[in-house]
Design an enzyme around this catalytic site. Structure first.
Site, PDB file in Angstrom:
ATOM      1  N   THR A   1     118.073 -60.761 -11.644  1.00 45.35           N
ATOM      2  CA  THR A   1     116.486 -60.477 -10.785  1.00 45.35           C
ATOM      3  C   THR A   1     116.184 -61.076 -10.704  1.00 45.35           C
ATOM      4  OG1 THR A   1     115.214 -58.569 -10.675  1.00 45.35           O
ATOM      5  CG2 THR A   1     115.265 -59.325 -12.901  1.00 45.35           C
TER       6      THR A   1
ATOM      7  N   LYS B   1     118.272 -64.649  -8.532  1.00 42.48           N
ATOM      8  CA  LYS B   1     119.368 -64.530  -7.595  1.00 42.48           C
ATOM      9  C   LYS B   1     120.049 -65.641  -6.640  1.00 42.48           C
ATOM     10  CE  LYS B   1     117.972 -59.399  -6.533  1.00 42.48           C
ATOM     11  NZ  LYS B   1     117.520 -58.204  -6.109  1.00 42.48           N
TER      12      LYS B   1
ATOM     13  N   SER C   1     112.579 -53.566 -16.300  1.00 49.03           N
ATOM     14  CA  SER C   1     113.919 -53.268 -15.800  1.00 49.03           C
ATOM     15  C   SER C   1     114.670 -51.946 -15.588  1.00 49.03           C
ATOM     16  CB  SER C   1     114.734 -54.140 -15.887  1.00 49.03           C
ATOM     17  OG  SER C   1     116.368 -53.887 -15.440  1.00 49.03           O
TER      18      SER C   1
ATOM     19  N   ALA D   1     114.075 -60.111  -0.869  1.00 47.11           N
ATOM     20  CA  ALA D   1     114.864 -59.091  -0.721  1.00 47.11           C
ATOM     21  C   ALA D   1     115.068 -58.630   0.350  1.00 47.11           C
ATOM     22  CB  ALA D   1     114.135 -57.722  -1.107  1.00 47.11           C
TER      23      ALA D   1
ATOM     24  N   ARG E   1     103.711 -63.777   5.423  1.00 45.09           N
ATOM     25  CA  ARG E   1     102.766 -64.638   5.259  1.00 45.09           C
ATOM     26  C   ARG E   1     102.858 -66.714   5.421  1.00 45.09           C
ATOM     27  NH1 ARG E   1     100.099 -65.600  -1.005  1.00 45.09           N
ATOM     28  NH2 ARG E   1     102.659 -65.956  -1.161  1.00 45.09           N
TER      29      ARG E   1
ATOM     30  N   LYS F   1     109.533 -69.265   6.352  1.00 51.05           N
ATOM     31  CA  LYS F   1     110.206 -68.687   6.245  1.00 51.05           C
ATOM     32  C   LYS F   1     111.101 -67.656   7.290  1.00 51.05           C
ATOM     33  CE  LYS F   1     108.709 -68.590   1.334  1.00 51.05           C
ATOM     34  NZ  LYS F   1     108.357 -68.309   0.025  1.00 51.05           N
TER      35      LYS F   1
ATOM     36  N   ASP G   1     122.269 -54.819  -2.555  1.00 49.46           N
ATOM     37  CA  ASP G   1     120.568 -54.990  -2.414  1.00 49.46           C
ATOM     38  C   ASP G   1     120.931 -54.099  -0.558  1.00 49.46           C
ATOM     39  OD1 ASP G   1     119.080 -55.568  -4.608  1.00 49.46           O
ATOM     40  OD2 ASP G   1     119.094 -57.785  -3.788  1.00 49.46           O
TER      41      ASP G   1
HETATM   42  P1  NAP Z   1     110.112 -62.982  -3.185  1.00 51.87           P
HETATM   43  O1  NAP Z   1     111.062 -63.000  -2.942  1.00 51.87           O
HETATM   44  O2  NAP Z   1     109.579 -63.577  -4.522  1.00 51.87           O
HETATM   45  O3  NAP Z   1     108.817 -62.144  -1.911  1.00 51.87           O
HETATM   46  C1  NAP Z   1     107.674 -61.600  -1.947  1.00 51.87           C
HETATM   47  C2  NAP Z   1     107.481 -61.433  -1.018  1.00 51.87           C
HETATM   48  O4  NAP Z   1     105.895 -60.898  -1.074  1.00 51.87           O
HETATM   49  C3  NAP Z   1     107.731 -63.067   0.314  1.00 51.87           C
HETATM   50  O5  NAP Z   1     107.367 -62.191   1.188  1.00 51.87           O
HETATM   51  C4  NAP Z   1     105.964 -63.622  -0.045  1.00 51.87           C
HETATM   52  O6  NAP Z   1     105.869 -63.987   1.158  1.00 51.87           O
HETATM   53  C5  NAP Z   1     105.301 -62.091   0.189  1.00 51.87           C
HETATM   54  N1  NAP Z   1     103.817 -61.810  -0.450  1.00 51.87           N
HETATM   55  C6  NAP Z   1     103.744 -62.752  -1.993  1.00 51.87           C
HETATM   56  N2  NAP Z   1     102.371 -62.202  -2.176  1.00 51.87           N
HETATM   57  C7  NAP Z   1     101.587 -62.531  -0.715  1.00 51.87           C
HETATM   58  C8  NAP Z   1     100.462 -62.136  -0.916  1.00 51.87           C
HETATM   59  N3  NAP Z   1      99.806 -62.647  -1.687  1.00 51.87           N
HETATM   60  N4  NAP Z   1     100.413 -62.090   0.873  1.00 51.87           N
HETATM   61  C9  NAP Z   1     100.563 -62.223   1.545  1.00 51.87           C
HETATM   62  N5  NAP Z   1     102.332 -61.965   1.046  1.00 51.87           N
HETATM   63  C10 NAP Z   1     102.472 -61.909   0.102  1.00 51.87           C
HETATM   64  O7  NAP Z   1     110.235 -61.018  -4.176  1.00 51.87           O
HETATM   65  P2  NAP Z   1     111.811 -60.284  -3.827  1.00 51.87           P
HETATM   66  O8  NAP Z   1     113.206 -60.165  -4.379  1.00 51.87           O
HETATM   67  O9  NAP Z   1     111.785 -60.221  -1.872  1.00 51.87           O
HETATM   68  O10 NAP Z   1     111.022 -58.537  -3.835  1.00 51.87           O
HETATM   69  C11 NAP Z   1     109.750 -57.894  -2.981  1.00 51.87           C
HETATM   70  C12 NAP Z   1     109.531 -56.906  -2.920  1.00 51.87           C
HETATM   71  O11 NAP Z   1     111.069 -55.772  -2.910  1.00 51.87           O
HETATM   72  C13 NAP Z   1     109.173 -56.394  -4.806  1.00 51.87           C
HETATM   73  O12 NAP Z   1     108.245 -55.552  -5.074  1.00 51.87           O
HETATM   74  C14 NAP Z   1     110.383 -56.053  -5.361  1.00 51.87           C
HETATM   75  O13 NAP Z   1     109.671 -55.502  -6.832  1.00 51.87           O
HETATM   76  C15 NAP Z   1     111.366 -55.544  -4.156  1.00 51.87           C
HETATM   77  N6  NAP Z   1     112.443 -54.952  -4.539  1.00 51.87           N
HETATM   78  C16 NAP Z   1     113.012 -54.141  -4.891  1.00 51.87           C
HETATM   79  C17 NAP Z   1     114.568 -53.064  -5.025  1.00 51.87           C
HETATM   80  C18 NAP Z   1     115.182 -51.702  -5.142  1.00 51.87           C
HETATM   81  O14 NAP Z   1     116.306 -51.732  -5.201  1.00 51.87           O
HETATM   82  N7  NAP Z   1     113.708 -50.989  -4.465  1.00 51.87           N
HETATM   83  C19 NAP Z   1     115.120 -54.761  -4.791  1.00 51.87           C
HETATM   84  C20 NAP Z   1     114.674 -55.727  -4.599  1.00 51.87           C
HETATM   85  C21 NAP Z   1     113.543 -55.863  -4.953  1.00 51.87           C
HETATM   86  P3  NAP Z   1     105.221 -65.609   1.310  1.00 51.87           P
HETATM   87  O15 NAP Z   1     106.897 -66.171   1.754  1.00 51.87           O
HETATM   88  O16 NAP Z   1     104.504 -65.948   2.328  1.00 51.87           O
HETATM   89  O17 NAP Z   1     105.131 -66.699  -0.028  1.00 51.87           O
END
Ligand code: NAP
Length: 281
Positions: free
Chosen positions: A60, A64, A14, A130, A151, A155, A101
């Site tokens: 995080t 969340k 982080s 996110a 994917r 969802k 966010d």
């Molecule tokens: P999350 O809840 O775990 O969601 C992950 C997402 O990625 C889901 O849509 C998932 O699809 C997809 N995914 C994961 N593996 C996959 C694969 N092999 N093939 C296709 N789709 C795949 O994570 P999150 O919290 O939303 O975070 C998502 C991204 O946003 C992360 O990289 C995180 O670092 C970034 N983020 C950035 C900030 C910032 O401030 N810049 C803030 C928050 C998050 P399924 O639903 O099909 O599993």
């Protein structure tokens, strides 16, 4: 002064401590913000401790959504999105949660691209936490259309239902990211493409969609929530599309958390330097 924390599992990567402590130090308030590794089974015990010892904390992955049942008050938008990243501990030990966010994404789009959100057509690739938190915020900011590719299509459909229910008049469509015909049609009408999957963090990750769909002449700006130069960003830049990574989103969501906790204006330049200088990242 009571402390602040970011909790996650893992949490070692982080950048929040460097960023938040830079803000507190700017106001000569010391460095009260720490990382806490909290595993899912430890959340309840952490919350009881936090009521007594902390003034606020960020959540995080994977907390969340899991934090919500422990909170005494939750901002309605964060509740609808099932995503809280900022918790304030009040003097009496009660907890109030919200999500910053969406504000972070809004400011990242504004500072990187300088285009209006009102009336815009937005496409998300990925429907995890996110996308949930930020899509509700963008809807409130007046975007006209939100298209969701994920994917796990169910969802995307669940999120679409919630967005439609909360925002009458908002057009919401869903598709699989592998459905290139639909994505090509969407991209032709998209103002902002938001890459919100976790794909791109590792070199071995597959592309989240067919990158050949990023063609010259599209009007869309490409934003990747990931902090790194992902294949999506590299291809977008190569194609001549405006493109930016997740740094500004991280910065502005943290800035809003700081302002909620302290009532002080976030010192953005100091926070950016603190975020970039955090050697643990
Ligand atoms: P999350 O809840 O775990 O969601 C992950 C997402 O990625 C889901 O849509 C998932 O699809 C997809 N995914 C994961 N593996 C996959 C694969 N092999 N093939 C296709 N789709 C795949 O994570 P999150 O919290 O939303 O975070 C998502 C991204 O946003 C992360 O990289 C995180 O670092 C970034 N983020 C950035 C900030 C910032 O401030 N810049 C803030 C928050 C998050 P399924 O639903 O099909 O599993």
């Amino acid at each position: 002064m009571r402390n602040y924390a970011v909790i996650g599992d893992p949490v070692g990567h982080s950048r929040s401590p460097g960023m938040q402590n830079a803000a507190f130090e700017h106001y000569r308030l010391g460095s009260p913000y720490v990382k806490r590794h909290v595993r899912p089974g430890e959340l309840g015990a952490f919350v009881e401790e936090a009521r007594r010892t902390l003034a606020g904390f960020n959540c995080t992955v994977p907390h969340k959504s899991a934090i919500i049942p422990y909170l005494d008050e939750v901002d309605p938008k964060a509740l609808a999105a099932s995503s809280v990243n900022t918790v304030t501990v009040r003097e009496d030990g009660t907890l109030a949660g919200t999500s910053t966010d969406g504000y972070g994404l809004e400011m990242a789009l504004e500072t990187n691209f300088g285009r209006p959100l009102a009336g815009a057509e937005v496409c998300f690739i990925g429907c995890g936490g996110a996308a949930h938190a930020t899509s509700f915020h963008l809807a409130e900011r007046g975007v006209r259309t939100i298209r969701l590719a994920n994917r796990t299509l169910s969802k995307a459909e669940e999120l679409a239902e919630k967005l439609r229910a909360a925002n009458p008049g908002l057009a919401v469509e869903t598709a699989l990211p592998s459905d290139s015909d639909t994505l090509a049609r969407w991209f032709a009408a998209t103002d902002f493409l938001i890459q919100a999957t976790s794909l791109g963090l590792r070199e071995t990750d597959p592309a989240p969609f067919d990158l050949g769909l990023l063609r010259p002449g599209l009007r869309m700006a490409v934003f990747d929530t990931i902090y790194l130069d992902t294949p999506v960003l590299l291809k977008a830049r190569q194609t001549g599309l405006p493109a930016a990574g997740g740094a500004a989103m991280l910065l502005y969501q943290g800035a809003k958390s700081f302002e909620i906790w302290t009532g002080l204006a976030a010192p953005i330049d100091a926070m950016r330097a603190g975020m970039e200088g955090n050697s643990s990242c």
